[in-house]
Design a protein around this motif. Structure first.
Motif, PDB file in Angstrom:
ATOM      1  N   TYR A 278      13.492 -51.530  22.569  1.00 54.41           N
ATOM      2  CA  TYR A 278      12.662 -50.263  22.697  1.00 54.41           C
ATOM      3  C   TYR A 278      12.682 -49.734  21.388  1.00 54.41           C
ATOM      4  N   LEU A 279      11.633 -49.024  21.339  1.00 54.60           N
ATOM      5  CA  LEU A 279      11.387 -48.073  19.884  1.00 54.60           C
ATOM      6  C   LEU A 279      12.259 -47.028  19.993  1.00 54.60           C
ATOM      7  N   SER A 280      12.812 -46.722  20.984  1.00 56.53           N
ATOM      8  CA  SER A 280      13.897 -45.596  20.740  1.00 56.53           C
ATOM      9  C   SER A 280      15.175 -46.035  20.192  1.00 56.53           C
ATOM     10  N   PHE A 281      15.473 -47.473  20.163  1.00 54.53           N
ATOM     11  CA  PHE A 281      16.433 -47.931  19.532  1.00 54.53           C
ATOM     12  C   PHE A 281      16.226 -47.713  18.119  1.00 54.53           C
ATOM     13  N   ILE A 282      15.041 -47.411  17.375  1.00 58.91           N
ATOM     14  CA  ILE A 282      15.075 -47.079  16.111  1.00 58.91           C
ATOM     15  C   ILE A 282      15.994 -45.883  15.716  1.00 58.91           C
ATOM     16  N   LEU A 283      15.710 -44.748  16.536  1.00 61.56           N
ATOM     17  CA  LEU A 283      16.268 -43.548  16.456  1.00 61.56           C
ATOM     18  C   LEU A 283      17.641 -43.453  16.648  1.00 61.56           C
ATOM     19  N   MET A 284      17.941 -44.351  17.682  1.00 58.99           N
ATOM     20  CA  MET A 284      19.431 -44.541  18.056  1.00 58.99           C
ATOM     21  C   MET A 284      20.564 -45.360  17.284  1.00 58.99           C
ATOM     22  N   LEU A 285      19.744 -46.200  16.271  1.00 56.30           N
ATOM     23  CA  LEU A 285      20.469 -46.861  15.469  1.00 56.30           C
ATOM     24  C   LEU A 285      20.564 -46.263  14.253  1.00 56.30           C
ATOM     25  N   LEU A 286      19.602 -45.412  13.730  1.00 56.36           N
ATOM     26  CA  LEU A 286      19.470 -44.404  12.570  1.00 56.36           C
ATOM     27  C   LEU A 286      20.412 -43.554  12.590  1.00 56.36           C
ATOM     28  N   ILE A 287      20.813 -42.576  13.847  1.00 60.99           N
ATOM     29  CA  ILE A 287      21.790 -41.790  14.050  1.00 60.99           C
ATOM     30  C   ILE A 287      23.128 -42.005  13.514  1.00 60.99           C
ATOM     31  N   ASN A 288      23.525 -43.366  13.719  1.00 54.69           N
ATOM     32  CA  ASN A 288      24.806 -43.753  13.356  1.00 54.69           C
ATOM     33  C   ASN A 288      25.032 -43.587  11.816  1.00 54.69           C
ATOM     34  N   PHE A 289      23.896 -43.553  11.032  1.00 50.11           N
ATOM     35  CA  PHE A 289      24.248 -43.053   9.392  1.00 50.11           C
ATOM     36  C   PHE A 289      24.162 -41.756   9.109  1.00 50.11           C
ATOM     37  N   TRP A 290      24.143 -40.822  10.116  1.00 50.73           N
ATOM     38  CA  TRP A 290      24.253 -39.556   9.717  1.00 50.73           C
ATOM     39  C   TRP A 290      25.759 -39.161  10.015  1.00 50.73           C
ATOM     40  N   PRO A 291      26.215 -38.582   8.882  1.00 53.22           N
ATOM     41  CA  PRO A 291      27.734 -38.355   8.762  1.00 53.22           C
ATOM     42  C   PRO A 291      28.415 -37.668   9.892  1.00 53.22           C
ATOM     43  N   ARG A 292      27.679 -36.562  10.559  1.00 56.07           N
ATOM     44  CA  ARG A 292      28.294 -35.686  11.306  1.00 56.07           C
ATOM     45  C   ARG A 292      26.838 -34.756  12.234  1.00 56.07           C
ATOM     46  N   PRO A 293      27.003 -34.566  13.553  1.00 59.57           N
ATOM     47  CA  PRO A 293      26.005 -33.970  13.919  1.00 59.57           C
ATOM     48  C   PRO A 293      26.356 -32.550  13.648  1.00 59.57           C
ATOM     49  N   PRO A 294      25.041 -31.669  13.729  1.00 52.59           N
ATOM     50  CA  PRO A 294      25.432 -30.135  13.186  1.00 52.59           C
ATOM     51  C   PRO A 294      26.182 -29.465  14.470  1.00 52.59           C
ATOM     52  N   THR A 295      26.285 -29.818  15.469  1.00 54.30           N
ATOM     53  CA  THR A 295      27.036 -29.105  16.399  1.00 54.30           C
ATOM     54  C   THR A 295      28.213 -29.876  16.721  1.00 54.30           C
TER      55      THR A 295
ATOM     56  N   LEU B 141      16.240 -35.991  25.011  1.00 53.12           N
ATOM     57  CA  LEU B 141      15.095 -36.270  24.522  1.00 53.12           C
ATOM     58  C   LEU B 141      15.000 -38.030  24.544  1.00 53.12           C
ATOM     59  N   LEU B 142      15.961 -38.667  24.027  1.00 53.56           N
ATOM     60  CA  LEU B 142      16.175 -40.033  23.944  1.00 53.56           C
ATOM     61  C   LEU B 142      16.240 -40.551  25.462  1.00 53.56           C
ATOM     62  N   ALA B 143      17.001 -39.835  26.461  1.00 56.59           N
ATOM     63  CA  ALA B 143      16.998 -40.356  27.839  1.00 56.59           C
ATOM     64  C   ALA B 143      15.318 -40.249  28.212  1.00 56.59           C
ATOM     65  N   PHE B 144      14.675 -39.299  27.917  1.00 57.86           N
ATOM     66  CA  PHE B 144      13.319 -39.213  28.417  1.00 57.86           C
ATOM     67  C   PHE B 144      12.449 -40.465  27.837  1.00 57.86           C
ATOM     68  N   LEU B 145      12.566 -40.681  26.702  1.00 59.94           N
ATOM     69  CA  LEU B 145      11.977 -41.688  25.881  1.00 59.94           C
ATOM     70  C   LEU B 145      12.172 -43.012  26.553  1.00 59.94           C
ATOM     71  N   ILE B 146      13.237 -43.235  26.813  1.00 65.62           N
ATOM     72  CA  ILE B 146      13.995 -44.656  27.358  1.00 65.62           C
ATOM     73  C   ILE B 146      13.352 -44.713  28.711  1.00 65.62           C
ATOM     74  N   ALA B 147      13.296 -43.713  29.798  1.00 70.18           N
ATOM     75  CA  ALA B 147      12.651 -43.803  30.690  1.00 70.18           C
ATOM     76  C   ALA B 147      11.063 -44.015  30.772  1.00 70.18           C
ATOM     77  N   VAL B 148      10.456 -43.311  29.896  1.00 67.64           N
ATOM     78  CA  VAL B 148       9.207 -43.734  29.741  1.00 67.64           C
ATOM     79  C   VAL B 148       8.722 -45.125  29.084  1.00 67.64           C
ATOM     80  N   GLU B 149       9.655 -45.473  28.198  1.00 73.61           N
ATOM     81  CA  GLU B 149       9.482 -46.842  27.581  1.00 73.61           C
ATOM     82  C   GLU B 149       9.804 -47.920  28.678  1.00 73.61           C
ATOM     83  N   SER B 150      10.776 -47.810  29.390  1.00 71.73           N
ATOM     84  CA  SER B 150      11.290 -48.836  30.456  1.00 71.73           C
ATOM     85  C   SER B 150      10.375 -49.026  31.588  1.00 71.73           C
ATOM     86  N   VAL B 151       9.485 -47.893  31.882  1.00 73.24           N
ATOM     87  CA  VAL B 151       8.684 -48.127  32.912  1.00 73.24           C
ATOM     88  C   VAL B 151       7.432 -48.774  32.693  1.00 73.24           C
TER      89      VAL B 151
END
Length: 486
Positions: free
Chosen positions: A263-280, A354-364
């Motif tokens: 799924y295209l959502s994987f792109i964002l999921m994989l890229l987030i791993n390179f971010w050192p630390r989430p802001p919250t 938001l990613l959960a929503f995108l995954i739901a849309v893409e899987s349908v």
């Protein structure tokens, strides 16, 4: 040979035998039905979520990202399509993933029992699919190198690990020396004539003209020529077109139009791993030091070696069956990225939600394309219509002495399946490419249309003969031609 131990000789294309025994077991239990023949692969494919969760849990030390990884595998187009299509590599993935988990547990607990289980499962995978011959020894070697400091605490246990890691090269080397071991590789490898590498090499050498032996040997030797082809094949499997576009489905019977393997959502999921630390804060996986660094390198090693067997081949390339082992590290990394995304917020918007929503849309959307549109392309590579024709011939009493069918490459198998005819006497009647002269008065021919039938065949047929041909044939001209025959 009713009980072949290692392989099935399909006219020089040597199938590995264990998936056939699994189908034999389920058809014995449930009868000769489509459900029974598809059940083993679908079941074992579904069971892959358990080692996926276990390995993800070991890496992150948290259940949430591991559960997300297992969920992503369960709805992954790549894995889902192959599981339903009875691809042997899906069974291989389940067995190898379970073996890897047992191997990791053996090192963690210094347990001989876990090591024995890992050894048995690894050896079992050699009887499932060809890629295990390359992948298994490299995976064990990578594990040995990465976890060396922890394993050397117990010298005897370390020696057993070294012995086993070395041992798994033996089946690979032994099998590759046999006719059945070389059979499939000789048909598909980059070193085969059909790869085109040697042809391109010869063309470039001739293009140099006379008296250029030095340049020919320097730039057009086999190492460079085949090396370039290998690198090109290998890099294809990490390209966005293969993972997220339609290149992965290209020219295969598994094609799903306008869908990717991931799924295209994987792109964002994989890229987030390179971010050192989430802001919250508040996300356990976002905390420094949570990931086991050696374990992370082990999964990266897994991902890097997974395409190697397929990169050595060119037929049906790029190939999603030979590279399905890539799915496990990809979904684990995606699951970690998705979990980390819950630490990113903008006002009331949560990136994880938001990613959960995108995954739901893409899987349908994928479900629609797969269930309603996949036959648009896959029908070009399958035998659409022949199962229905075989069922019709089996269910309806014949009104003719002969039934001649054109465009019937796979009809003999479908007909035997529909009539539940398992007579071993038929084995000797089959020829290359599943050709057989006649079964119960049904004559499947190699000709595409009736107009292609030779006069020598037509004159031998009885007058009470019924003809079947594909709808794509020119009906009008065929009728005129048939009227001229006896």
């Amino acid at each position: 040979n009713p009980w072949p131990p290692l392989y099935f000789n399909h006219f020089g294309d040597f199938y590995i035998i264990l998936p056939m025994y699994l189908d034999g077991l389920t058809t014995f239990l449930f009868g000769l039905t489509r459900f029974a023949t598809r059940f083993p692969t679908a079941l074992l494919g579904a069971l892959t979520v358990f080692p996926t969760y276990a390995i993800g849990r070991r890496l992150t030390k948290h259940s949430a990202p591991a559960l997300l990884a297992a969920f992503l595998l369960a709805i992954l187009p790549w894995h889902l399509v192959l599981s339903r299509a009875t691809a042997e590599s899906v069974i291989e993935l389940t067995v190898i993933a379970s073996a890897a988990w047992a191997l990791l547990k053996s090192g963690e607990k210094q347990s001989g029992r876990w090591l024995a289980l890992a050894t048995i499962l690894t050896l079992l995978s050699y009887l499932i699919y060809h890629t295990a011959r390359v992948f298994n020894p490299l995976l064990w070697l990578g594990y040995l190198v990465l976890f060396w400091p922890k394993l050397r605490v117990r010298p005897k246990f370390l020696l057993s690990q070294i012995a086993l890691a070395t041992l798994f090269f033996a089946p690979t080397l032994t099998i590759n020396q046999t006719e059945w071991g070389r059979g499939r590789f000789a048909q598909t490898s980059i070193f085969a004539e059909q790869s085109g590498v040697s042809i391109r090499q010869t063309e470039m050498i001739y293009n140099l003209g006379r008296d250029n032996v030095f340049l020919a040997r320097l730039f057009h030797n086999k190492v460079l020529s085949y090396g370039r082809e290998f690198v090109n094949q290998y890099l294809t499997y990490f390209s966005p077109q293969f993972l997220f576009g339609e290149l992965g489905w290209k020219n295969t019977r598994y094609a799903v139009p306008e869908a990717g393997l991931l799924y295209l959502s994987f792109i964002l999921m994989l890229l987030i791993n390179f971010w050192p630390r989430p802001p919250t804060q508040g996300t356990p996986i976002a905390t420094k030091g949570r990931l086991d660094f050696r374990f992370l390198l082990f999964l990266l090693w897994w991902l890097m070696i997974a395409p190697l067997p397929s990169a050595l081949t060119v037929i049906e390339s790029p190939n999603i069956r030979r590279t399905v082992l890539m799915t496990l590290p990809l979904v684990i990394f995606a699951g970690i990225g998705w979990w980390r995304a819950f630490g990113f917020r903008w006002r009331k918007i949560n990136l994880g939600q938001l990613l959960a929503f995108l995954i739901a849309v893409e899987s349908v959307l994928f479900a629609y394309l797969y269930l309603k549109q996949s036959d648009l392309k896959s029908s070009l590579f399958r035998s659409d219509g022949l199962p229905e024709l075989a069922a019709y011939l089996a269910e309806n009493p014949r009104q003719a002495e002969r039934l001649v069918v054109t465009g019937a490459d796979d009809l003999p198998l479908y007909y035997l399946f529909a009539t539940h005819n398992l007579s071993p006497t038929l084995a000797e009647q089959f020829g290359f490419n599943l050709r057989i002269k006649q079964i119960d008065g049904v004559m499947p021919t190699e000709y595409r249309c009736l107009i292609d039938l030779p006069e020598s065949l037509l004159t031998t047929l009885p007058k009470n003969t019924l003809f079947f041909q594909p709808e794509t044939c020119d009906t009008a001209s065929n009728e005129d031609e048939i009227k001229l025959t006896p």
